[in-house]
Write a protein that holds these residues in place. Structure first.
Motif, PDB file in Angstrom:
ATOM      1  N   ASN A  23      24.727  42.980  39.510  1.00  0.00           N
ATOM      2  CA  ASN A  23      25.464  42.888  40.773  1.00  0.00           C
ATOM      3  C   ASN A  23      24.693  42.067  41.796  1.00  0.00           C
ATOM      4  O   ASN A  23      25.266  41.232  42.503  1.00  0.00           O
ATOM      5  N   SER A  24      23.408  42.290  41.866  1.00  0.00           N
ATOM      6  CA  SER A  24      22.578  41.549  42.813  1.00  0.00           C
ATOM      7  C   SER A  24      22.587  40.056  42.491  1.00  0.00           C
ATOM      8  O   SER A  24      22.749  39.212  43.375  1.00  0.00           O
ATOM      9  N   ALA A  25      22.454  39.718  41.218  1.00  0.00           N
ATOM     10  CA  ALA A  25      22.414  38.299  40.816  1.00  0.00           C
ATOM     11  C   ALA A  25      23.725  37.591  41.130  1.00  0.00           C
ATOM     12  O   ALA A  25      23.736  36.402  41.467  1.00  0.00           O
ATOM     13  N   LEU A  26      24.842  38.324  41.024  1.00  0.00           N
ATOM     14  CA  LEU A  26      26.156  37.698  41.219  1.00  0.00           C
ATOM     15  C   LEU A  26      26.653  37.810  42.660  1.00  0.00           C
ATOM     16  O   LEU A  26      27.777  37.400  42.947  1.00  0.00           O
ATOM     17  N   SER A  27      25.817  38.338  43.542  1.00  0.00           N
ATOM     18  CA  SER A  27      26.279  38.604  44.914  1.00  0.00           C
ATOM     19  C   SER A  27      26.772  37.346  45.626  1.00  0.00           C
ATOM     20  O   SER A  27      27.673  37.411  46.448  1.00  0.00           O
ATOM     21  N   GLU A  28      26.210  36.197  45.286  1.00  0.00           N
ATOM     22  CA  GLU A  28      26.638  34.942  45.933  1.00  0.00           C
ATOM     23  C   GLU A  28      27.762  34.244  45.168  1.00  0.00           C
ATOM     24  O   GLU A  28      28.135  33.127  45.528  1.00  0.00           O
ATOM     25  N   PHE A  29      28.236  34.857  44.111  1.00  0.00           N
ATOM     26  CA  PHE A  29      29.202  34.171  43.243  1.00  0.00           C
ATOM     27  C   PHE A  29      30.460  35.008  43.017  1.00  0.00           C
ATOM     28  O   PHE A  29      30.703  35.515  41.922  1.00  0.00           O
ATOM     29  N   PRO A  30      31.278  35.146  44.089  1.00  0.00           N
ATOM     30  CA  PRO A  30      32.483  35.989  43.965  1.00  0.00           C
ATOM     31  C   PRO A  30      33.422  35.523  42.855  1.00  0.00           C
ATOM     32  O   PRO A  30      34.118  36.345  42.242  1.00  0.00           O
ATOM     33  N   GLU A  31      33.409  34.213  42.567  1.00  0.00           N
ATOM     34  CA  GLU A  31      34.320  33.705  41.524  1.00  0.00           C
ATOM     35  C   GLU A  31      33.911  34.203  40.132  1.00  0.00           C
ATOM     36  O   GLU A  31      34.728  34.224  39.212  1.00  0.00           O
ATOM     37  N   LEU A  32      32.641  34.571  39.989  1.00  0.00           N
ATOM     38  CA  LEU A  32      32.191  35.119  38.700  1.00  0.00           C
ATOM     39  C   LEU A  32      32.356  36.631  38.630  1.00  0.00           C
ATOM     40  O   LEU A  32      32.475  37.207  37.553  1.00  0.00           O
ATOM     41  N   GLN A  33      32.371  37.264  39.802  1.00  0.00           N
ATOM     42  CA  GLN A  33      32.443  38.736  39.829  1.00  0.00           C
ATOM     43  C   GLN A  33      33.758  39.273  39.280  1.00  0.00           C
ATOM     44  O   GLN A  33      33.845  40.444  38.928  1.00  0.00           O
ATOM     45  N   ILE A  34      34.769  38.416  39.235  1.00  0.00           N
ATOM     46  CA  ILE A  34      36.067  38.888  38.723  1.00  0.00           C
ATOM     47  C   ILE A  34      36.107  38.897  37.198  1.00  0.00           C
ATOM     48  O   ILE A  34      37.042  39.415  36.598  1.00  0.00           O
ATOM     49  N   LEU A  35      35.093  38.320  36.584  1.00  0.00           N
ATOM     50  CA  LEU A  35      35.051  38.273  35.114  1.00  0.00           C
ATOM     51  C   LEU A  35      34.459  39.559  34.549  1.00  0.00           C
ATOM     52  O   LEU A  35      33.589  40.169  35.160  1.00  0.00           O
ATOM     53  N   SER A  36      34.924  39.940  33.387  1.00  0.00           N
ATOM     54  CA  SER A  36      34.282  41.064  32.703  1.00  0.00           C
ATOM     55  C   SER A  36      32.882  40.630  32.269  1.00  0.00           C
ATOM     56  O   SER A  36      32.594  39.431  32.157  1.00  0.00           O
ATOM     57  N   VAL A  37      32.030  41.597  32.009  1.00  0.00           N
ATOM     58  CA  VAL A  37      30.671  41.236  31.589  1.00  0.00           C
ATOM     59  C   VAL A  37      30.704  40.506  30.248  1.00  0.00           C
ATOM     60  O   VAL A  37      29.897  39.605  29.995  1.00  0.00           O
ATOM     61  N   GLN A  38      31.668  40.838  29.413  1.00  0.00           N
ATOM     62  CA  GLN A  38      31.797  40.127  28.129  1.00  0.00           C
ATOM     63  C   GLN A  38      32.188  38.662  28.366  1.00  0.00           C
ATOM     64  O   GLN A  38      31.701  37.757  27.674  1.00  0.00           O
ATOM     65  N   GLU A  39      33.060  38.438  29.346  1.00  0.00           N
ATOM     66  CA  GLU A  39      33.446  37.056  29.671  1.00  0.00           C
ATOM     67  C   GLU A  39      32.257  36.280  30.227  1.00  0.00           C
ATOM     68  O   GLU A  39      32.057  35.101  29.904  1.00  0.00           O
TER      69      GLU A  39
END
Ligand code: MN
Length: 202
Positions: free
Chosen positions: A40-56
């Motif tokens: 979550n911390s690593a993706l905090s600046e990347f909202p477009e990636l946060q919508i992906l499942s972890v598998q994606e």
């Protein structure tokens, strides 16, 4: 917080005496939670990636869609989150080998005993921290190892069965005796779940 720690769906003592309650509790609430937090911390600046499942996310790991600055974090913490989420669901006592997986193991490896011997060797002999896996690769079953929290999904392979052989997975009960933990693991494989995994392609 896009990624959350999944519930186990069973109590920490459900796998006793093969995997002890204290190990399960720490493994789930501390180790797995930390992978989730750091992802979550690593993706905090990347909202477009946060919508992906972890598998994606893991499927995209080796593409330019995962920015270089977070590739290592997705690999380690995304892998850790995906691997553990997968692992918890595999574990259940008193499920005997059944269904299609039994046939496919026999046709691929010659016999269940031969498969078990090879998978056990992959788990016991892996140097350092990592995982041993049974995966589908282009429709064919194969045994593989990954280091650290690397996921077969990043390599285009679909996990069917896996075992965590990091020391944190067994040290409280088994100390240095990884082979004893791997032997015990065969008593807590949920073959119903493995059959379900066989039907999926990630
Ligand atoms: Mn672990």
């Amino acid at each position: 917080m896009p990624y959350i720690l999944p519930e186990l769906g069973y109590s920490y003592d459900s796998l006793e005496p093969f995997i002890d309650a204290e190990t399960m509790k720490i493994h789930h609430t501390k180790h797995h939670q930390t992978y989730v937090n750091k992802l979550n911390s690593a993706l905090s600046e990347f909202p477009e990636l946060q919508i992906l499942s972890v598998q994606e996310l893991l499927k995209l790991l080796n593409t330019s869609q995962i920015p270089d600055k977070i590739k290592t974090a997705v690999r380690n913490h995304g892998g850790g989150h995906a691997n553990h989420s997968f692992f918890w669901q595999l574990l259940k006592k008193d499920v005997s080998l059944n269904g299609k997986i039994s046939d496919v193991i026999n046709s691929t490896f010659g016999s269940f005993d031969k498969f078990k011997e090879n998978f056990t060797a992959a788990a016991v002999n892996l140097f350092g921290s990592g995982w041993a896996w049974l995966v589908l690769n282009n429709g064919k079953l194969e045994i593989m190892q990954t280091q650290n929290q690397d996921s077969p999904i990043s390599l285009g392979k679909t996990p069917v069965l896996g075992i965590d052989v990091w020391e944190h997975a067994y040290y409280l009960k088994y100390q240095n005796r990884r082979a004893d933990y791997v032997t015990a693991f065969w008593n807590v494989v949920d073959w119903e779940r493995v059959n379900e995994n066989l039907k999926k392609t990630i």
